[in-house]
Scaffold this motif. Sequence first.
Motif, short mmCIF file in Angstrom:
data_model
loop_
_atom_site.label_atom_id
_atom_site.label_comp_id
_atom_site.label_asym_id
_atom_site.label_seq_id
_atom_site.Cartn_x
_atom_site.Cartn_y
_atom_site.Cartn_z
N VAL A 56 14.73 74.85 125.43
CA VAL A 56 14.10 75.83 124.55
C VAL A 56 13.05 76.60 125.33
N CYS A 57 12.81 77.85 124.93
CA CYS A 57 11.76 78.66 125.54
C CYS A 57 10.40 78.24 125.00
N ALA A 58 9.38 78.46 125.81
CA ALA A 58 8.04 77.99 125.46
C ALA A 58 7.49 78.62 124.18
N ASP A 59 7.99 79.82 123.81
CA ASP A 59 7.50 80.47 122.60
C ASP A 59 8.39 80.23 121.39
N SER A 76 10.19 60.33 118.20
CA SER A 76 8.85 60.27 118.77
C SER A 76 8.88 60.84 120.18
N GLY A 77 7.70 61.22 120.66
CA GLY A 77 7.60 61.77 122.00
C GLY A 77 6.60 62.91 122.04
N ASN A 78 6.37 63.44 123.21
CA ASN A 78 5.42 64.53 123.40
C ASN A 78 5.88 65.76 122.63
N GLY A 79 5.00 66.31 121.79
CA GLY A 79 5.33 67.49 121.01
C GLY A 79 6.03 67.20 119.70
N VAL A 80 6.24 65.91 119.37
CA VAL A 80 6.95 65.53 118.14
C VAL A 80 5.95 65.10 117.06
N SER A 81 6.14 65.65 115.86
CA SER A 81 5.31 65.25 114.72
C SER A 81 6.12 65.47 113.45
N GLY A 82 6.20 64.42 112.62
CA GLY A 82 6.92 64.55 111.36
C GLY A 82 8.38 64.92 111.52
N GLY A 83 9.00 64.47 112.59
CA GLY A 83 10.41 64.76 112.83
C GLY A 83 10.67 66.14 113.41
N MET A 84 9.60 66.87 113.76
CA MET A 84 9.75 68.22 114.32
C MET A 84 9.23 68.25 115.75
N PHE A 85 9.86 69.09 116.57
CA PHE A 85 9.43 69.28 117.96
C PHE A 85 8.83 70.66 118.10
N ASP A 86 7.62 70.72 118.67
CA ASP A 86 6.91 71.99 118.85
C ASP A 86 6.78 72.26 120.35
N PRO A 87 7.54 73.23 120.88
CA PRO A 87 7.47 73.52 122.32
C PRO A 87 6.06 73.89 122.79
N ALA A 88 5.30 74.58 121.93
CA ALA A 88 3.95 75.00 122.33
C ALA A 88 3.04 73.79 122.52
N VAL A 89 3.22 72.77 121.71
CA VAL A 89 2.41 71.55 121.83
C VAL A 89 2.86 70.73 123.04
N CYS A 107 16.33 44.71 112.46
CA CYS A 107 16.57 44.82 113.90
C CYS A 107 16.46 46.29 114.31
N THR A 108 15.81 46.54 115.43
CA THR A 108 15.49 47.90 115.87
C THR A 108 16.11 48.18 117.22
N SER A 109 16.63 49.40 117.35
CA SER A 109 17.15 49.86 118.62
C SER A 109 16.83 51.34 118.75
N SER A 110 16.95 51.88 119.96
CA SER A 110 16.58 53.28 120.17
C SER A 110 17.47 53.91 121.23
N ALA A 111 17.43 55.25 121.26
CA ALA A 111 18.15 56.04 122.27
C ALA A 111 17.25 57.18 122.71
N LEU A 112 17.45 57.64 123.93
CA LEU A 112 16.58 58.65 124.53
C LEU A 112 17.37 59.90 124.90
N GLN A 113 16.70 61.06 124.80
CA GLN A 113 17.23 62.30 125.34
C GLN A 113 16.06 63.12 125.88
N ASP A 114 16.34 63.87 126.93
CA ASP A 114 15.33 64.79 127.47
C ASP A 114 15.51 66.18 126.86
N ILE A 115 14.38 66.87 126.70
CA ILE A 115 14.39 68.27 126.29
C ILE A 115 13.48 69.02 127.25
N THR A 116 13.94 70.19 127.69
CA THR A 116 13.18 70.98 128.65
C THR A 116 12.63 72.23 127.98
N VAL A 117 11.32 72.42 128.09
CA VAL A 117 10.65 73.63 127.61
C VAL A 117 10.56 74.59 128.79
N LEU A 118 11.17 75.76 128.65
CA LEU A 118 11.31 76.71 129.74
C LEU A 118 10.13 77.68 129.80
#
Length: 208
Positions: A56-59, A76-89, A107-118
């Motif tokens: 995604v683009c930074a704006d 969860s992760g950097n820029g994530v809040s309430g299930g939303m991702f904010d590139p500016a944050v 029982c809990t398990s998780s998966a990861l993905q990267d997102i790039t802010v351009l």
Amino acid sequence: SGNGVSGGMFDPAVAGVGTHTITYTYTDGNGCTSSAAQDITVNLLPTVTFAALADVCADAPAFTLSGGSPIGGTYSGNGVSGGMFDPAVAGVGTHTITYTYTDGNGCTSSALQDITVLELPVITATSPLTIPSGTSTTLSISVSGGYGSYSFAWEPAALLVDPAVQNPTTVNLTSNTTFTVTVTDLLSGCTATADVVVNISGTSLAVF
């Protein structure tokens, strides 16, 4: 004692998925021994997947994350809040987003993905310009940032000799004009805009 038991501790990973019988044995002062048994069940962890995330683009505006399965988990992760991702944050760069799911057994398990802010292109414009009526001038900008290769689109295009170059020449202007350039990074597709104001010397705004 029992499968997965060592030193009074039970390790589910050692025991493995399934039901295991654990025995508690006690010997009293007379040397008499008795025991009791209980079963413990090791549940299989849920299988969690997370679909790839597009760059995604930074704006770009904040958006709702999706692609985690089974549904009902949390992101969860950097820029994530309430299930939303904010590139500016989050900021420019690559960020790891985690999707975590807890099943009915707790029982809990998780998966990861990267997102790039351009990164966006950065435009520096020479503005305002002042020229005599009926003359032409060159609109001047410099571009940095982004990924180094750009296209240009100027408006109003009809007042320019070539609206698709970085520094176009105007036709002979007779009134104050604001030109807007859109710069597109050819690698990322991210854009930025800037204005160049051209004033005609001797003109003024009427005051009512």
